[in-house]
Design a protein around this motif. Sequence first.
Motif, PDB file in Angstrom:
ATOM      1  N   CYS A 229       3.221  -0.260   4.245  1.00  8.53           N
ATOM      2  CA  CYS A 229       2.735   1.070   3.935  1.00  8.53           C
ATOM      3  C   CYS A 229       4.024   1.733   4.125  1.00  8.53           C
ATOM      4  O   CYS A 229       4.095   2.626   4.728  1.00  8.53           O
ATOM      5  CB  CYS A 229       1.477   1.644   4.925  1.00  8.53           C
ATOM      6  SG  CYS A 229       0.161   0.813   4.728  1.00  8.53           S
TER       7      CYS A 229
ATOM      8  N   ALA B  49       0.927  -1.242  -0.090  1.00  9.90           N
ATOM      9  CA  ALA B  49      -0.054  -0.062  -0.099  1.00  9.90           C
ATOM     10  C   ALA B  49       0.817   1.165  -0.146  1.00  9.90           C
ATOM     11  O   ALA B  49       1.799   1.382  -0.918  1.00  9.90           O
ATOM     12  CB  ALA B  49      -1.003   0.107   1.295  1.00  9.90           C
ATOM     13  N   SER B  50       0.720   2.258   0.922  1.00  5.60           N
ATOM     14  CA  SER B  50       1.676   3.408   0.931  1.00  5.60           C
ATOM     15  C   SER B  50       1.290   3.934   2.386  1.00  5.60           C
ATOM     16  O   SER B  50       0.395   3.795   3.030  1.00  5.60           O
ATOM     17  CB  SER B  50       1.139   4.113  -0.032  1.00  5.60           C
ATOM     18  OG  SER B  50       1.572   5.425  -0.069  1.00  5.60           O
ATOM     19  N   ASN B  51       2.222   5.064   2.660  1.00  3.10           N
ATOM     20  CA  ASN B  51       1.804   5.857   3.635  1.00  3.10           C
ATOM     21  C   ASN B  51       0.673   6.556   3.564  1.00  3.10           C
ATOM     22  O   ASN B  51      -0.107   6.928   4.199  1.00  3.10           O
ATOM     23  CB  ASN B  51       2.988   6.808   4.202  1.00  3.10           C
ATOM     24  CG  ASN B  51       3.272   7.473   2.777  1.00  3.10           C
ATOM     25  OD1 ASN B  51       3.188   7.171   1.887  1.00  3.10           O
ATOM     26  ND2 ASN B  51       3.731   9.007   2.973  1.00  3.10           N
TER      27      ASN B  51
ATOM     28  N   VAL C 168      -5.812  -0.976   1.713  1.00  4.07           N
ATOM     29  CA  VAL C 168      -5.454  -1.335   3.035  1.00  4.07           C
ATOM     30  C   VAL C 168      -6.923  -1.900   3.571  1.00  4.07           C
ATOM     31  O   VAL C 168      -6.757  -3.217   4.357  1.00  4.07           O
ATOM     32  CB  VAL C 168      -5.504  -0.192   4.177  1.00  4.07           C
ATOM     33  CG1 VAL C 168      -5.360  -0.539   5.589  1.00  4.07           C
ATOM     34  CG2 VAL C 168      -4.022   0.627   3.813  1.00  4.07           C
TER      35      VAL C 168
ATOM     36  N   LYS D 212      -4.977   3.879  -2.144  1.00  2.00           N
ATOM     37  CA  LYS D 212      -4.194   3.114  -1.104  1.00  2.00           C
ATOM     38  C   LYS D 212      -5.089   2.790   0.155  1.00  2.00           C
ATOM     39  O   LYS D 212      -4.847   1.990   0.713  1.00  2.00           O
ATOM     40  CB  LYS D 212      -2.987   3.844  -1.107  1.00  2.00           C
ATOM     41  CG  LYS D 212      -2.129   3.745  -2.249  1.00  2.00           C
ATOM     42  CD  LYS D 212      -1.664   2.359  -2.789  1.00  2.00           C
ATOM     43  CE  LYS D 212      -0.665   2.315  -3.822  1.00  2.00           C
ATOM     44  NZ  LYS D 212      -0.085   1.111  -4.083  1.00  2.00           N
TER      45      LYS D 212
END
Length: 209
Positions: free
Chosen positions: A182, A139-141, A161, A157
Amino acid sequence: MSAFSGKRGLVTGAGSGIGRAAAIEFARQGASVAVLDVDEDAAAETAAMIGKDGGEALAAAVDIADEESVRAAVDRTVAGYGGLDFAVNNAGMSSRGLLDQMPLDGFERVVHVNLAGTFLCLKHELPALDRGGAIVNVASNGGLAAIRNAPAYVAAKHGVVGLTKVAAVDYAARGIRVNAVCPGPTRTPGFEKWAANTEFPSSPAPPCQ
C-alpha cells in the motif's frame, strides 16, 4: 546466484512508474519478466530497457478491465516462459472529485479497473502458479485510509486489500502467497502530472498511481 534466477513472472502496468521499476528490478535479479501494459509501446520500451541491461523480457498489451485480454496475456506469459512463478498486479487508474458530484459511470469505471481488474488478474494467474509462488497486488495508502476527493479510488483500493486477504487464505494450502503493498504518493509520471497542476500544501494528497 541472483535472488530470482530461474523465476518467471509478470508485472501489469509495467509501461511506467512503479510497474516499470518493479519489472526492471526483477529482471536484474535474474527473473524472466512479462512486461504488460495497456500501452503496448510503453511495455515494449520497458522490455527494451531490460534487454539492454542483459535481462530477459517479453512485452504484451493488456487491458485488465477485459477478461479475454487478461487471459491472453497470462497465456502468452506461460507459453513464453513455460510457466509462472510470480505476478505483480500493479495496473490501475486514479480519479478525483467529490462524491456527490461524481457520475455513476465514472465511479463504476474506476472500481471496475482497479478492483474487478485485480480480480481478473488473480483469476487467471492463480491456476498458472502450478508449483506455488507469489502474487503481490499493488493497492495504495487509499486502501487503508481516506484520501480526500477520491471516493471511487479509495473504495476500489479498500476492495483490493480485502480481495487480497481472501485469496491469501484460500490459496495458502497450494503454496501460493498473496500479499498487498500500500504505497503512499510515489514519484511516478502520474504523480509529476498531478504535482504540476497542484498548489501545495492545501490540495488533497494524490493516489500512489
